[in-house]
Structures are given as C-alpha cells and as structure tokens.
Design an enzyme around this catalytic site. Structure first.
Site, mmCIF file in Angstrom:
data_model
loop_
_atom_site.group_PDB
_atom_site.id
_atom_site.type_symbol
_atom_site.label_atom_id
_atom_site.label_comp_id
_atom_site.label_asym_id
_atom_site.label_seq_id
_atom_site.Cartn_x
_atom_site.Cartn_y
_atom_site.Cartn_z
ATOM 1 N N ASP A 148 50.392 -91.907 -71.506
ATOM 2 C CA ASP A 148 49.847 -92.477 -72.872
ATOM 3 C C ASP A 148 49.284 -94.083 -72.181
ATOM 4 O OD1 ASP A 148 49.057 -93.645 -75.226
ATOM 5 O OD2 ASP A 148 50.937 -93.355 -75.932
ATOM 6 N N HIS A 167 48.132 -91.958 -83.848
ATOM 7 C CA HIS A 167 48.278 -92.816 -82.175
ATOM 8 C C HIS A 167 47.714 -91.286 -81.271
ATOM 9 C CE1 HIS A 167 49.087 -94.586 -78.741
ATOM 10 N NE2 HIS A 167 49.564 -93.487 -78.221
ATOM 11 N N CYS A 188 43.718 -96.944 -78.042
ATOM 12 C CA CYS A 188 44.397 -95.023 -77.308
ATOM 13 C C CYS A 188 43.056 -94.544 -76.535
ATOM 14 C CB CYS A 188 45.080 -94.724 -77.684
ATOM 15 S SG CYS A 188 45.001 -94.646 -79.918
#
Length: 232
Positions: free
Chosen positions: A123, A108, A72
C-alpha cells in the site's frame, strides 16, 4: 492493471531505482519503498475541483510524465502496473478506513501481491500512517518495525484483517480488509465519493505527504508537520 503507455524503464527512472529487478520479495520491497519515497501522496486535483481520473493511461501521464503524485487509486494503480510488468501476481482489495469517528465504507484501495510463496500487503497510498514496506499476511499479531514506525496485522471477530499502527504508545486501527479480489472498475464509486463528497477529507483539506528514509513531511491545510525518528 494494464496501461498502453506504461513503460517499466520509465517507471524505474521515476522512482530512482537502478538495481536489477526480478519477480521476488526483495524487488517487491525495494520498488515499494522507492516509489513511496519518490511519488508523493497528494490531493491537489481534488482541491482544484476535479474528479480524479481512473483511466490508466491518464494515471501514467500524471505520475510518470508530469512528475505528479496522487492518492490511493493512482499510486497503487501505478504500482500494480509495475507488478504486472514484472510478472508478480497481485489483486486489489477494498479496505475500510478506521481512523474516522464514524464507521466508513470500504473506500480505500490496497494490493495483495504473491511472491516467494507468501502473500504481502502492499500500500503506497494511505497517507500519514501508511506502511513503508510490504507486510506478510502470515505474520499475524507480530510487531513489525519499519524505520521509525511500528505496524501489525491482526484479525477481527469476523476474520477480516486489521492493520494497526503504533501511535503515541497505543495501537491505532488504520483499516480493515478481506481478501476478496476487486476489479479496477469496483473503485469508481469510491473514487467519486473521495473526489466530491463534502465529508471526504480530500475535499475538505489540502493533503500532501512525502515519505523519505528518515521520516515524512505532511502538509495538511496550511500546517506543515515534519515527522522523524526523533519525533515531530
């Protein structure tokens, strides 16, 4: 998010995007989908015993010049560089993954972009049930169809946003977040945890997810799963 070696034209070639770009929601949507379909989610470096580098120039070298993917912080960091180059305002937010059996910290990273008078959740790094296009924050409790997936944003009792995905006919919590802006350096501890902690899924197992227009390929450990609109 700035990197001295980031070049927008190189980025656009890497994600196979050839149309015009502007600071608007149509471009935001197109860039996110093109990057998602071109740059895989992967933890190969973690599996090799490395701590993932958050140096922006090293992310650019890895994802743009060496054709790699990342998890991420890397893929969303790269997307943030593209937004900055286009003049699209954004901020990083910290999100709490919620598919684990026990409560987890906010490890995250996601992005909130502001364009065309709206705020959008972006995202590119949540793996299997990550969103496939930006989600407008003002569309609460609304089913959003993205290809073969269905998502929705809602708010919990504390007012935090909650991203949910429709999984096997039931709503499954993916992660929760608020709109407190985070600095890049704020993710250094979470990145170290995800790169080194024995309880982190990235340390435990190989994970590669390649999204495409018709579905996604998921390699978890030594098991390959193909997901399409018709099922696995």
């Amino acid at each position: 998010m700035h990197s001295d070696n980031f070049d927008l034209s190189t980025y656009l070639r890497r994600i196979n995007y050839t149309a015009q770009v502007s600071a608007d929601s149509a471009t935001l949507n197109a860039l996110m989908r093109h990057q998602l379909f071109s740059v895989p989610f992967e933890n190969l470096d973690v599996q090799a015993g490395k701590v993932i580098s958050l140096v922006p120039e090293e992310i650019v070298d890895k994802l743009l010049h060496r054709g790699r993917g990342g998890y991420c912080y890397e893929v969303n960091g790269l997307f943030a560089m593209a937004l900055e180059a286009l003049g699209i305002p954004y901020c990083f937010v910290a999100a709490r993954p919620m598919f684990y059996p026990a409560r987890r910290p906010k490890t995250h990273m996601a992005l909130i972009a502001e364009v065309d008078g709206r705020r959008w959740l972006c995202d590119l790094g949540f793996g299997s049930y990550g969103i496939r296009a930006p989600l407008a924050l003002d569309l609460l409790d609304t089913d959003i169809n993205q290809d073969f997936d269905i998502f929705r944003l809602t708010r919990d009792a504390k007012g935090e946003y909650l991203l949910q995905a429709r999984v096997e006919g039931e709503w499954a919590n993916q992660y929760g977040f608020d709109l407190t802006p985070q600095e890049w350096i704020d993710f250094v501890p979470a990145n170290y945890l995800n790169s080194t902690h024995p309880d982190a899924i990235f340390v435990q197992k190989l994970l590669i997810v390649q999204h495409h227009a018709e579905g996604r390929l998921i390699l978890l450990g030594d098991t390959l799963k193909t997901v399409t609109a018709q099922g696995a």
